[in-house]
Design a protein around this motif. Structure first.
Motif, PDB file in Angstrom:
ATOM      1  N   MET A   1      47.062   4.176  88.360  1.00 46.73           N
ATOM      2  CA  MET A   1      47.652   3.142  87.498  1.00 46.73           C
ATOM      3  C   MET A   1      47.845   1.949  88.243  1.00 46.73           C
ATOM      4  O   MET A   1      47.981   1.640  89.404  1.00 46.73           O
ATOM      5  CB  MET A   1      49.477   3.413  87.186  1.00 46.73           C
ATOM      6  CG  MET A   1      49.792   3.816  86.003  1.00 46.73           C
ATOM      7  SD  MET A   1      51.647   3.677  85.684  1.00 46.73           S
ATOM      8  CE  MET A   1      52.063   5.401  85.800  1.00 46.73           C
ATOM      9  N   GLU A   2      47.680   0.743  87.521  1.00 47.74           N
ATOM     10  CA  GLU A   2      47.722  -0.711  88.032  1.00 47.74           C
ATOM     11  C   GLU A   2      49.311  -0.962  88.516  1.00 47.74           C
ATOM     12  O   GLU A   2      50.136  -0.443  87.862  1.00 47.74           O
ATOM     13  CB  GLU A   2      47.163  -1.662  86.973  1.00 47.74           C
ATOM     14  CG  GLU A   2      45.742  -1.805  86.890  1.00 47.74           C
ATOM     15  CD  GLU A   2      45.164  -2.930  86.332  1.00 47.74           C
ATOM     16  OE1 GLU A   2      44.516  -3.668  86.784  1.00 47.74           O
ATOM     17  OE2 GLU A   2      45.806  -3.580  85.291  1.00 47.74           O
ATOM     18  N   ARG A   3      49.257  -1.718  89.482  1.00 47.96           N
ATOM     19  CA  ARG A   3      50.441  -2.102  90.024  1.00 47.96           C
ATOM     20  C   ARG A   3      51.053  -3.443  89.435  1.00 47.96           C
ATOM     21  O   ARG A   3      50.194  -4.556  89.438  1.00 47.96           O
ATOM     22  CB  ARG A   3      50.502  -2.227  91.408  1.00 47.96           C
ATOM     23  CG  ARG A   3      51.859  -2.077  92.123  1.00 47.96           C
ATOM     24  CD  ARG A   3      51.628  -1.812  93.750  1.00 47.96           C
ATOM     25  NE  ARG A   3      50.889  -0.581  93.980  1.00 47.96           N
ATOM     26  CZ  ARG A   3      50.390  -0.234  95.000  1.00 47.96           C
ATOM     27  NH1 ARG A   3      50.277  -1.022  96.126  1.00 47.96           N
ATOM     28  NH2 ARG A   3      49.992   0.806  95.390  1.00 47.96           N
ATOM     29  N   VAL A   4      52.409  -3.397  89.212  1.00 49.92           N
ATOM     30  CA  VAL A   4      52.975  -4.735  88.557  1.00 49.92           C
ATOM     31  C   VAL A   4      53.998  -5.217  89.695  1.00 49.92           C
ATOM     32  O   VAL A   4      54.819  -4.304  90.293  1.00 49.92           O
ATOM     33  CB  VAL A   4      53.597  -4.560  87.376  1.00 49.92           C
ATOM     34  CG1 VAL A   4      54.799  -5.545  87.068  1.00 49.92           C
ATOM     35  CG2 VAL A   4      52.861  -4.507  86.235  1.00 49.92           C
ATOM     36  N   PHE A   5      54.081  -6.439  90.162  1.00 44.13           N
ATOM     37  CA  PHE A   5      55.228  -6.962  90.889  1.00 44.13           C
ATOM     38  C   PHE A   5      55.665  -8.106  90.126  1.00 44.13           C
ATOM     39  O   PHE A   5      55.113  -9.063  89.701  1.00 44.13           O
ATOM     40  CB  PHE A   5      54.629  -7.315  92.233  1.00 44.13           C
ATOM     41  CG  PHE A   5      55.778  -7.772  93.273  1.00 44.13           C
ATOM     42  CD1 PHE A   5      56.213  -7.032  94.185  1.00 44.13           C
ATOM     43  CD2 PHE A   5      56.059  -8.969  93.089  1.00 44.13           C
ATOM     44  CE1 PHE A   5      57.368  -7.381  95.030  1.00 44.13           C
ATOM     45  CE2 PHE A   5      57.345  -9.728  93.998  1.00 44.13           C
ATOM     46  CZ  PHE A   5      57.799  -8.653  94.714  1.00 44.13           C
TER      47      PHE A   5
END
Ligand code: TRP
Ligand code: SF4
Length: 326
Positions: free
Chosen positions: A1-5
């Motif tokens: 899963m791609e990471r969101v910040f």
């Protein structure tokens, strides 16, 4: 899963404008990304350093609003910037490689220097605001950063800094991409931008009486004097609110209003009902959080522990890429 910040400055209790401008997206992103959400108290300090007394209280009340709005601390990492000192280390290391002209030319910097009155912002820390923001993002290897349009220059800056770092020391940091928040623009109760400083807001935690008061005070179409006068919804702020809270019924309301078949008092009461229904589930979650005072502490402790694990990993790589690993 791609990471969101993403990060938010702790301004205390959030209002409906904050919800539709950012938080609603953050909640939704939890379904498709690994999300890391940070309360950026050091960023707040860069402008409010003269009066930081409210800061720690604001951190807690904003966290309660996040959780009430649906940020899920089990699925997402939720933490406070100053709990993870690696942000400071990466900020420092990045500051070594950033040409002064890059920070000085950022439009938000120049604007805010001019706009924010009564505070001395020609400081080292405020100039470094986007450097700290870059450190926030890069520390977690975030691919995606949900932000409002005003923040795009900062993300572009972060991308340039990451590229420069990787060019100098090898491919270590991840280049982030902005996700423009799909925002539903909700004006303030006086039609200007909803803002604490204009006192035209409805807080997510406002009690019913306060919400009712605010809704009653809203200006409607000034051309409507009698109940059956035809109205002009597009000049009416109450209508803007209906568009957000009851998108599906705007056509019907347009007809009722332009044909003079609904009075403004009734229209406002309908709006009040919609806002109440929207706020009700948040209110329940808030009550749960307030019943258990330890809960917030536990969430912050586990959030910073999880955040630290990511941050350590990046900092180790950064140190050894530069060659200062002991
Ligand atoms: N500068 C952002 C704002 O004012 C807050 C922020 C700090 C941020 N660090 C961040 C946003 C990292 C996204 C990613 O809204
Ligand atoms: Fe505004 Fe509603 Fe009055 Fe029309 S009926 S002018 S939309 S408050």
């Amino acid at each position: 899963m791609e990471r969101v910040f993403s990060g938010m400055r702790p301004t205390g209790r959030l209002h409906l404008g904050n919800y539709f401008g950012a938080l609603e997206n953050w909640v939704r992103l939890q379904d498709s990304y690994e999300c890391i959400y940070c309360i950026v108290d050091w960023h707040a300090l860069s402008t409010d350093y003269e009066d930081p007394r409210q800061l720690s209280e604001n951190v807690r009340s904003m966290l309660v609003d996040w959780l009430a709005a649906g940020i899920d601390p089990e699925r997402s990492v939720v933490f406070v910037q100053s709990d993870v000192l690696e942000h400071a280390e990466l900020h420092l290391l990045l500051s070594m490689i950033i040409p002064l002209s890059w920070v000085e030319r950022i439009p938000t910097y120049k604007e805010q220097l001019k706009e924010i009155q009564g505070r001395e912002l020609a400081t080292y820390g405020f100039l470094g605001y986007p450097v700290l923001q870059t450190a926030d993002i890069a520390l977690y290897g975030a691919h995606k950063v949900p932000v409002g349009e005003d923040q795009l220059p900062h993300i572009e800056f972060a991308r340039e800094v990451v590229r420069r770092f990787n060019y100098l020391y090898g491919d270590v940091l991840v280049e982030p991409h902005p996700i423009l928040n799909k925002t539903r623009r909700l004006p303030g109760t006086d039609g200007r931008k909803m803002s604490k400083s204009y006192d035209n807001y409805i807080a997510l935690s406002d009690p019913d009486e306060q919400v009712l008061e605010r809704v009653k005070s809203m200006i409607t179409d000034p051309a409507r004097i009698r109940k059956h006068d035809p109205g002009h919804p597009h000049v009416c702020n109450v209508f803007s609110f209906h568009q957000v809270f009851n998108e599906g019924a705007t056509k019907e309301l347009t007809e009722l209003c332009t044909e003079g078949r609904i009075g403004c008092v009734e229209c406002k009461m309908n709006l009040y009902g919609l806002i109440r229904a929207f706020m009700e589930p948040m209110r329940e979650r808030r009550a749960e959080l307030e019943r258990d005072v330890k809960l917030i502490d536990d969430i912050l402790a586990s959030g910073s522990r999880r955040a630290k694990a990511y941050a350590r990993e990046t900092i180790e790589k950064v140190r050894s890429a530069i060659g200062i690993k002991r």
